[in-house]
Enzyme design. Structure first.
Site, PDB file in Angstrom:
ATOM      1  N   HIS A   1     -48.620 -31.251  46.091  1.00 57.82           N
ATOM      2  CA  HIS A   1     -49.605 -32.100  45.425  1.00 57.82           C
ATOM      3  C   HIS A   1     -49.825 -31.643  43.981  1.00 57.82           C
ATOM      4  O   HIS A   1     -49.378 -30.558  43.575  1.00 57.82           O
ATOM      5  CB  HIS A   1     -50.909 -32.083  46.220  1.00 57.82           C
TER       6      HIS A   1
ATOM      7  N   ASP B   1     -49.745 -24.640  47.450  1.00 57.00           N
ATOM      8  CA  ASP B   1     -49.395 -26.043  47.687  1.00 57.00           C
ATOM      9  C   ASP B   1     -48.513 -26.514  46.534  1.00 57.00           C
ATOM     10  O   ASP B   1     -49.001 -26.750  45.421  1.00 57.00           O
ATOM     11  CB  ASP B   1     -50.668 -26.888  47.778  1.00 57.00           C
TER      12      ASP B   1
ATOM     13  N   SER C   1     -50.342 -39.051  50.948  1.00 57.39           N
ATOM     14  CA  SER C   1     -51.332 -38.381  50.102  1.00 57.39           C
ATOM     15  C   SER C   1     -50.901 -38.322  48.640  1.00 57.39           C
ATOM     16  O   SER C   1     -51.748 -38.220  47.747  1.00 57.39           O
ATOM     17  CB  SER C   1     -51.604 -36.966  50.614  1.00 57.39           C
TER      18      SER C   1
END
Length: 422
Positions: A401, A398, A154
């Protein structure tokens, strides 16, 4: 003009090297001349390690053969991956979040309530030179009639989306599209007969985490010798950008499948993270050597993307993380505990034996400084938040990311620099 003969050269001549040793030295010199320029980036971490240990390090650049797509050369003494961040409100950001419809809701920080935009106004400044300005027109013209593909997890998908956002405004609305086919996402620029693609393969090899949607598996298993399972979709690509790191970090040994996932009784062995990663790197390089043409195609490998899950790493309070961080880390020697130097050493060791020139995008150190740039809590959540999470935002932040626009646009500026100015 011949250089003057030194006493050391006289000594060597008297020693009368054997023909076999001379042949070996000539071969090593040939490989160094052919591929030395790109491999210098791969060894930067190891070179620095040797220097820190007081060992002599030669930084002499070798002559290089012009690589596909190159229009120039990085100026002498310039390491584009070594430098600092400078604030820039004139040229940053490259685009607005609201102007790029291709950003996944997991990366749209403004839409999900981030109150500041400070993370968007930083420009990477190499220490002894400047990065070439990202030229979207040149990039698209170079891609005319070609395929560019990002392969990995990702984080590589975030870099892929960043590239699409940097380019799509030059393409008329009815001349572009984005479609997803299982693990493959394809952005098409019809006017240029070009595609920019992303292929989900977090380990590069076949694994039990290969489903592009349902892959959050704690007991990860990777199949040895299975690069072709995914590699068949990479054939015919002109510019290939690999990454793989985060999914290997299980905190324990990796489970390696020796047979097939279809076997009724599965033979599984456990390897150290380093040995398992080494296996994947060797498989990737074998695939590249067999399927890519060094005279027509380019291959890049993006180093590990750091997380900022432990504030004690940068002198913060224990138990906190990237949540509510809006400043950069200023210590030039900062290295987060999540980034394993042993993995960088594996990359240097394996890539040094490659017969194909691999361009190494060493984004780790420069990204280490950017604890401010993560999506944190400002993203679409996978599941509804519990009252306990709402009361403690750090618990669900998070820190893996990155917001877009943001840091990963700089990764693509570095990719642009290495593509056109190796």
């Amino acid at each position: 003009m011949k250089p003057p003969i030194s006493s050391s050269s006289v000594h060597i001549r008297k020693a009368r090297l054997s023909p076999y040793l001379l042949t070996l030295l000539a071969f090593i010199a040939f490989v160094a001349i052919l591929y030395g320029k790109d491999f210098m980036w791969i060894f930067s971490q190891q070179l620095q390690l040797h220097a820190d240990q007081g060992q002599p390090v030669s930084r002499t650049e070798k002559k290089w053969e012009k690589l596909p797509f190159a229009i120039g050369e990085t100026q002498e003494g310039c390491d584009v991956f070594s430098g600092s961040w400078v604030r820039d409100e004139l040229t940053r950001p490259h685009y607005q979040e609201s102007d790029c419809p291709y950003i996944q809701p997991q990366l749209t920080c403004q839409e999900h309530g981030r109150p500041d935009k400070e993370y968007q106004y930083w420009k990477w400044q190499p220490r002894y030179c400047s990065l070439p300005n990202f030229n979207a027109t040149l990039m698209l013209e170079t891609l005319r009639g070609k395929r560019m593909m990002f392969v990995g997890d990702s984080l590589n998908r975030g870099q892929y989306v960043s590239m699409v956002c940097l380019l799509h405004k030059l393409i008329p609305e009815d001349e572009k599209s984005m479609e997803t086919f299982d693990s493959l996402t394809v952005f098409t620029a019809k006017k240029y007969n070009a595609t920019i693609e992303f292929y989900w393969a977090p380990f590069l090899l076949e694994s039990n985490s290969d489903n592009a949607v349902i892959h959050r598996i704690s007991d990860r298993i990777v199949r040895k010798g299975s690069i072709n399972k995914h590699g068949r979709y990479w054939k015919g690509v002109d510019i290939l950008v690999f990454n793989t790191y985060l999914w290997w970090m299980t905190g324990s040994k990796m489970k390696i499948l020796l047979g097939s996932f279809d076997d009724e009784v599965k033979e599984i062995v456990e390897l150290s993270t380093e040995d398992a990663y080494r296996m994947a790197m060797k498989s990737m390089l074998r695939w590249v050597r067999k399927n890519m043409d060094p005279k027509k195609t380019r291959v890049f490998f993006t180093s590990m993307s750091p997380s900022h899950g432990k504030s004690i790493d940068w002198g913060g309070e224990p138990g906190l993380n990237c949540y509510n961080q809006i400043t950069l880390i200023e210590d030039p020697n900062y290295w987060g505990s999540d980034c394993q130097r042993s993995i960088m050493e594996v990359i240097g060791e394996v890539f040094s034996k490659s017969k194909f020139p691999i361009a190494f995008l060493n984004i780790t150190q420069l990204s280490n400084y950017r604890k401010d740039a993560h999506t944190s809590i400002y993203k679409k959540q996978w599941n509804p938040l519990t009252p306990e999470q709402i009361a403690n935002p750090s618990s669900y932040a998070d820190c893996l990311h990155w917001c877009l626009p943001g840091l990963q646009d700089t990764w693509n500026e570095l990719l642009f620099a290495k593509l056109f100015y190796p």
